[in-house]
Design a protein around this motif. Structure first.
Motif, PDB file in Angstrom:
ATOM      1  N   THR A  41       0.828  -1.184   0.171  1.00  5.37           N
ATOM      2  CA  THR A  41      -0.007   0.082   0.067  1.00  5.37           C
ATOM      3  C   THR A  41       1.075   1.177  -0.051  1.00  5.37           C
ATOM      4  N   VAL A  42       1.941   1.118  -0.365  1.00  6.92           N
ATOM      5  CA  VAL A  42       3.111   2.135  -0.544  1.00  6.92           C
ATOM      6  C   VAL A  42       2.632   3.298  -1.252  1.00  6.92           C
ATOM      7  N   ASP A  43       3.080   4.518  -1.645  1.00  4.27           N
ATOM      8  CA  ASP A  43       2.812   5.448  -2.294  1.00  4.27           C
ATOM      9  C   ASP A  43       3.182   5.370  -4.090  1.00  4.27           C
ATOM     10  N   ASP A  44       2.395   6.098  -4.801  1.00  7.57           N
ATOM     11  CA  ASP A  44       2.794   6.030  -6.323  1.00  7.57           C
ATOM     12  C   ASP A  44       4.299   6.043  -6.685  1.00  7.57           C
ATOM     13  N   ALA A  45       5.105   7.124  -5.738  1.00  8.71           N
ATOM     14  CA  ALA A  45       6.306   7.607  -6.321  1.00  8.71           C
ATOM     15  C   ALA A  45       7.291   5.944  -5.963  1.00  8.71           C
ATOM     16  N   THR A  46       6.976   5.358  -4.770  1.00  4.63           N
ATOM     17  CA  THR A  46       7.519   4.340  -4.363  1.00  4.63           C
ATOM     18  C   THR A  46       7.425   2.866  -5.280  1.00  4.63           C
ATOM     19  N   ILE A  47       6.153   3.010  -5.639  1.00  2.41           N
ATOM     20  CA  ILE A  47       5.662   1.896  -6.945  1.00  2.41           C
ATOM     21  C   ILE A  47       6.723   2.211  -8.234  1.00  2.41           C
ATOM     22  N   ARG A  48       6.631   3.384  -8.662  1.00  3.22           N
ATOM     23  CA  ARG A  48       7.386   3.668  -9.716  1.00  3.22           C
ATOM     24  C   ARG A  48       8.922   3.363  -9.549  1.00  3.22           C
ATOM     25  N   ARG A  49       9.531   3.829  -8.527  1.00  2.12           N
ATOM     26  CA  ARG A  49      10.787   3.534  -8.289  1.00  2.12           C
ATOM     27  C   ARG A  49      11.151   1.960  -8.120  1.00  2.12           C
ATOM     28  N   THR A  50      10.197   1.230  -7.421  1.00  6.23           N
ATOM     29  CA  THR A  50      10.143  -0.129  -7.396  1.00  6.23           C
ATOM     30  C   THR A  50      10.343  -0.755  -8.957  1.00  6.23           C
ATOM     31  N   GLN A  51       9.240  -0.296  -9.610  1.00  5.36           N
ATOM     32  CA  GLN A  51       9.233  -0.990 -10.967  1.00  5.36           C
ATOM     33  C   GLN A  51      10.296  -0.798 -11.640  1.00  5.36           C
ATOM     34  N   ALA A  52      11.143   0.664 -11.815  1.00  2.00           N
ATOM     35  CA  ALA A  52      12.360   0.691 -12.245  1.00  2.00           C
ATOM     36  C   ALA A  52      13.455  -0.254 -11.589  1.00  2.00           C
TER      37      ALA A  52
END
Ligand SMILES: CCCCCCCC(=O)SCCNC(=O)CCNC(=O)[C@H](O)C(C)(C)COP(=O)(O)OP(=O)(O)OC[C@H]1O[C@@H](n2cnc3c(N)ncnc32)[C@H](O)[C@@H]1OP(=O)(O)O
Length: 208
Positions: A41-52
């Motif tokens: 349930t982390v925030d959007d920026a963390t999701i994008r960083r994790t994807q990268a």
């Protein structure tokens, strides 16, 4: 399918053991990543960083790899390895960590804990996943300790009640045999009892 697709490979068993010990923790970590991806349930920026980060890891592994699937290999010591297998592949993070145990008397059982990645109806195991696990356990049962090749001919499931995610037990045994046909019965159960019953005909193929 033909026997030609089972590859004879003279890698010593000790080296297979070493490689499995190397890869298993990686597959476990990726399986954990799948669960974390579903439940985070982390925030959007963390999701994008994790994807990268994950894309970078994939690129690192793709630097050198097989052209196709892992296949089924065996050596002269009768050691077999099928690292991509959908149920027991040691390098397959999609495979639940199923460990098969052959009991004296011919019963085969496995204990497994199924998490969020195996959900169908809310909180319950997907019916296809139940069939997948039972099919594999029953195929192993029919093969009688890998003494013969058997393939699923017909598989019938009776879903008696929903199977909750969490700790589960599978059991299978040979019911009877008729020529190349091996009739196997199996169950999937939670702590309250059987949730799915299965029976199947496993065939020793003509080419074996
Ligand atoms: C140790 C590893 C465990 C792995 C567990 C995983 C199990 C799997 O998922 S295997 C993958 C899924 N299954 C498949 O892909 C199988 C695909 N089908 C085939 O390859 C073939 O149709 C096969 C092997 C089942 C039968 O082919 P073949 O050997 O030519 O059979 P054939 O000679 O026609 O028939 C032999 C007998 O079986 C019967 N039979 C054939 N097909 C079936 C069937 N689908 N269902 C029930 N009975 C069948 C025939 O009626 C015949 O019976 P009888 O001797 O009484 O006349």
């Amino acid at each position: 399918m033909s026997i030609g697709e089972f590859v004879h490979d003279e890698t010593p068993s000790s080296e297979i053991d070493r490689l499995e010990a190397l890869y298993r923790p990686l597959a476990d970590a990726v399986r954990d990543l799948v669960d974390a991806t579903i439940r985070t349930t982390v925030d959007d920026a963390t999701i994008r960083r994790t994807q990268a980060d994950v894309e970078a890891l994939v690129a690192r592994l793709r630097a050198r790899q097989l052209d196709g699937p892992a296949g089924v290999r065996f050596n002269s010591e009768a050691r077999a390895w099928n690292w991509g297998n959908a149920v027991v592949g040691q390098r397959n993070a999609l495979a639940p960590p199923l460990h098969l145990v052959r009991d004296p008397g011919g019963l085969l059982h496995a204990d497994v804990v199924l998490g969020a990645a195996y959900e169908g109806p809310p909180g319950l195991v997907h019916g296809g996943v139940a069939a997948l696990l039972l099919d594999h356990l029953m195929g192993e049962t029919a093969s009688a300790g890998h003494s013969r090749v058997t393939l699923t001919g017909t598989l019938t499931m009776r879903y008696r009640r929903g199977t909750p995610l969490g700790p589960l037990r599978l059991e299978g045994r040979i019911d009877r045999e008729d020529g190349r046909k091996v009739y196997v019965v199996a169950t999937l159960a939670d702590a309250e009892g059987v949730t799915v019953e299965a029976d199947g005909v496993f065939i020793v193929p003509r080419w074996a």
